[in-house]
Enzyme design. Structure first.
Site, mmCIF file in Angstrom:
data_model
loop_
_atom_site.group_PDB
_atom_site.id
_atom_site.type_symbol
_atom_site.label_atom_id
_atom_site.label_comp_id
_atom_site.label_asym_id
_atom_site.label_seq_id
_atom_site.Cartn_x
_atom_site.Cartn_y
_atom_site.Cartn_z
ATOM 1 N N ALA A 1 0.966 -1.347 -0.061
ATOM 2 C CA ALA A 1 -0.228 0.174 -0.160
ATOM 3 C C ALA A 1 1.077 1.211 0.027
ATOM 4 O O ALA A 1 1.913 1.336 0.466
ATOM 5 C CB ALA A 1 -1.007 -0.068 1.045
ATOM 6 N N GLU B 1 4.511 -5.087 7.306
ATOM 7 C CA GLU B 1 3.820 -3.635 8.114
ATOM 8 C C GLU B 1 4.144 -3.573 9.322
ATOM 9 O O GLU B 1 4.061 -2.423 9.842
ATOM 10 C CB GLU B 1 2.281 -4.046 7.757
ATOM 11 C CG GLU B 1 1.712 -4.022 6.407
ATOM 12 C CD GLU B 1 1.537 -5.355 5.731
ATOM 13 O OE1 GLU B 1 2.266 -6.497 6.032
ATOM 14 O OE2 GLU B 1 0.750 -5.696 4.807
ATOM 15 N N GLY C 1 0.653 -4.851 0.762
ATOM 16 C CA GLY C 1 -0.530 -4.891 0.202
ATOM 17 C C GLY C 1 -0.122 -5.512 -1.278
ATOM 18 O O GLY C 1 -1.343 -6.122 -1.805
ATOM 19 N N GLU D 1 -0.892 -8.945 -0.622
ATOM 20 C CA GLU D 1 -2.226 -9.357 -0.343
ATOM 21 C C GLU D 1 -2.984 -9.167 -1.618
ATOM 22 O O GLU D 1 -4.013 -9.965 -2.017
ATOM 23 C CB GLU D 1 -2.793 -8.174 0.551
ATOM 24 C CG GLU D 1 -1.866 -8.297 2.022
ATOM 25 C CD GLU D 1 -2.410 -7.330 3.022
ATOM 26 O OE1 GLU D 1 -1.669 -6.058 2.628
ATOM 27 O OE2 GLU D 1 -2.974 -7.278 3.935
HETATM 28 C C1 HXC Z 1 5.175 4.434 -1.287
HETATM 29 C C2 HXC Z 1 7.001 3.226 -1.795
HETATM 30 C C3 HXC Z 1 6.678 2.120 -1.415
HETATM 31 C C4 HXC Z 1 5.261 2.136 -0.579
HETATM 32 C C5 HXC Z 1 8.488 1.719 -2.153
HETATM 33 N N1 HXC Z 1 8.244 3.131 -2.411
HETATM 34 N N2 HXC Z 1 7.538 1.162 -1.704
HETATM 35 N N3 HXC Z 1 6.169 4.608 -1.790
HETATM 36 N N4 HXC Z 1 4.660 3.207 -0.588
HETATM 37 N N5 HXC Z 1 4.907 0.828 -0.181
HETATM 38 C C6 HXC Z 1 8.851 4.328 -3.222
HETATM 39 C C7 HXC Z 1 10.062 4.616 -2.269
HETATM 40 O O1 HXC Z 1 9.710 5.651 -1.727
HETATM 41 C C8 HXC Z 1 10.977 5.238 -3.563
HETATM 42 O O2 HXC Z 1 10.423 6.730 -3.925
HETATM 43 C C9 HXC Z 1 10.794 4.231 -4.946
HETATM 44 O O3 HXC Z 1 9.599 3.448 -4.546
HETATM 45 C C10 HXC Z 1 12.031 3.113 -4.987
HETATM 46 O O4 HXC Z 1 12.057 2.410 -3.688
HETATM 47 P P1 HXC Z 1 13.301 2.195 -2.936
HETATM 48 O O5 HXC Z 1 13.015 2.109 -1.467
HETATM 49 O O6 HXC Z 1 14.349 3.327 -3.255
HETATM 50 O O7 HXC Z 1 13.933 0.856 -3.762
HETATM 51 P P2 HXC Z 1 14.758 -0.015 -3.136
HETATM 52 O O8 HXC Z 1 16.178 0.311 -2.523
HETATM 53 O O9 HXC Z 1 15.015 -1.080 -4.297
HETATM 54 O O10 HXC Z 1 13.933 -1.090 -2.119
HETATM 55 C C11 HXC Z 1 12.617 -1.624 -2.544
HETATM 56 C C12 HXC Z 1 11.963 -1.981 -1.289
HETATM 57 C C13 HXC Z 1 11.420 -0.573 -0.603
HETATM 58 C C14 HXC Z 1 12.495 -3.270 -0.701
HETATM 59 C C15 HXC Z 1 10.771 -2.772 -1.857
HETATM 60 O O11 HXC Z 1 10.925 0.355 -1.517
HETATM 61 C C16 HXC Z 1 10.570 -1.081 0.625
HETATM 62 O O12 HXC Z 1 10.851 -1.708 1.720
HETATM 63 N N6 HXC Z 1 9.693 -0.594 0.493
HETATM 64 C C17 HXC Z 1 8.226 -0.498 1.364
HETATM 65 C C18 HXC Z 1 7.933 -2.058 1.349
HETATM 66 C C19 HXC Z 1 6.542 -2.107 2.631
HETATM 67 O O13 HXC Z 1 6.820 -1.703 3.749
HETATM 68 N N7 HXC Z 1 5.427 -2.360 2.326
HETATM 69 C C20 HXC Z 1 4.258 -2.410 3.163
HETATM 70 C C21 HXC Z 1 3.563 -1.094 3.165
HETATM 71 S S1 HXC Z 1 2.251 -1.259 4.038
HETATM 72 P P3 HXC Z 1 11.473 7.862 -4.095
HETATM 73 O O14 HXC Z 1 10.629 8.806 -4.213
HETATM 74 O O15 HXC Z 1 12.123 7.938 -2.694
HETATM 75 O O16 HXC Z 1 12.534 7.483 -5.383
HETATM 76 C C22 HXC Z 1 0.836 -2.014 3.520
HETATM 77 C C23 HXC Z 1 -0.271 -2.321 4.056
HETATM 78 C C24 HXC Z 1 -0.389 -1.500 5.177
HETATM 79 O O17 HXC Z 1 1.299 -2.791 2.156
HETATM 80 C C25 HXC Z 1 -1.711 -1.932 5.941
HETATM 81 C C26 HXC Z 1 -1.727 -0.540 7.033
HETATM 82 C C27 HXC Z 1 -3.170 -0.329 7.719
#
Ligand code: HXC
Length: 257
Positions: A65, A131, A108, A111
């Protein structure tokens, strides 16, 4: 209709939907949800479309997400807005949907893949529910669907540690149907989707309902439901055609009647 966050292509009876927010690794924001709901509604309504294939990029199916959209959201906004509830609509799509996952399918993203009927994984795929590291937990069904798919031990470990699993581990655990070399994923997934699309369409909906009933009911109720759907399918023209085609040693031609 044109979409900003998705690419939608028709390959005969297959609707190929590619998540297309490359700069955000296909993070799922409200616009992606709204556009996916529009696509699935159109897909369900179009008798000419018989399988939907959902995919992302080589690097990410979807990295979760959209954290930037959720960052400022407090309890009141989340609760009053019933945040994430719209995804339930996606799961109500009646016709078959396959996820083809390469790269990250996190939070997400994992999911969303699990909301599809089955997952084909590239050997580069990585699945996770990280998460907890953000102070929350899965919000789009991960705690339930992942647990049903892989069992408590692995689901609990993944949710409590945020550890990602690779395609091999995901296949061993029963999360994915099959692993495909990354370079062949799109072609292989399209072939699989075309196979599903060639099936009698009413039987495809019924098979999906039957299997899903296994997650919603007890065994006796699920078996009775399966049998009733089977009985109902016996009334279709496609059943007559399918069985005649077998007996006459020819390919069946199905109309969805
Ligand atoms: C918004 C995201 C994102 C996300 C990545 N990006 N994941 N933006 N939401 N979930 C964006 C980064 O901010 C970055 O933007 C660009 O994508 C590239 O990501 P990097 O981190 O620079 O890439 P990398 O170093 O290759 O790492 C990849 C990754 C990492 C390991 C996938 O991006 C990561 O850990 N992302 C988050 C994963 C996560 O936590 N997902 C769960 C989300 S919560 P910029 O602008 O900086 O270039 C969820 C449900 C929640 O899904 C429910 C809550 C109620």
């Amino acid at each position: 209709m044109t979409y900003e966050t998705l690419l939608v292509e028709r390959h005969d009876a297959v609707t190929l939907v590619t998540l297309n927010r490359p700069k955000a690794l296909n993070a799922l924001n409200s616009q992606v949800l709204a556009e996916l709901l529009a696509v699935t509604a159109a897909y369900d309504a179009d008798p000419g479309q018989r399988c939907l294939l959902l995919t992302g990029s080589d690097k990410a199916f979807a990295a979760g997400a959209d954290i930037k959209e959720m960052e400022a959201m407090g309890f009141a906004a989340a609760y009053a807005g019933n945040f994430f509830a719209g995804w339930e609509q996606f799961t109500r799509t009646r016709k078959p949907m396959i996820a083809a996952v390469a790269g990250y399918a996190l939070g997400g993203g994992c999911e969303l893949a699990m909301m599809c009927d089955f997952i084909l994984a590239a050997d580069t795929a990585r699945f996770g529910q990280p998460e907890i590291k953000l102070g929350v937990g899965p919000g789009m069904g991960g705690s339930q669907r992942l647990t049903r798919a892989v069992g408590k031990a692995k689901a609990m470990e993944m949710c409590l540690t945020g550890r990602m699993i690779d395609a091999e581990e995901a296949e061993r655990a029963g999360l994915v149907a099959r692993i495909v070399p990354a370079a062949a994923l799109r072609e292989e997934a399209l072939k699989t989707a075309a196979l599903v699309a060639a099936m009698p369409p009413l039987a495809a909906i019924a098979n999906k309902e039957m299997v899903n009933a296994a997650f919603e009911t007890g065994l006796a109720q699920g078996l009775a439901y399966e049998r009733r759907l089977f009985h109902g399918l016996c009334a279709t023209e496609d059943k007559a055609e399918g069985m005649s085609a077998f007996v006459e040693k020819r390919a069946g031609h199905y109309t969805g009647r």
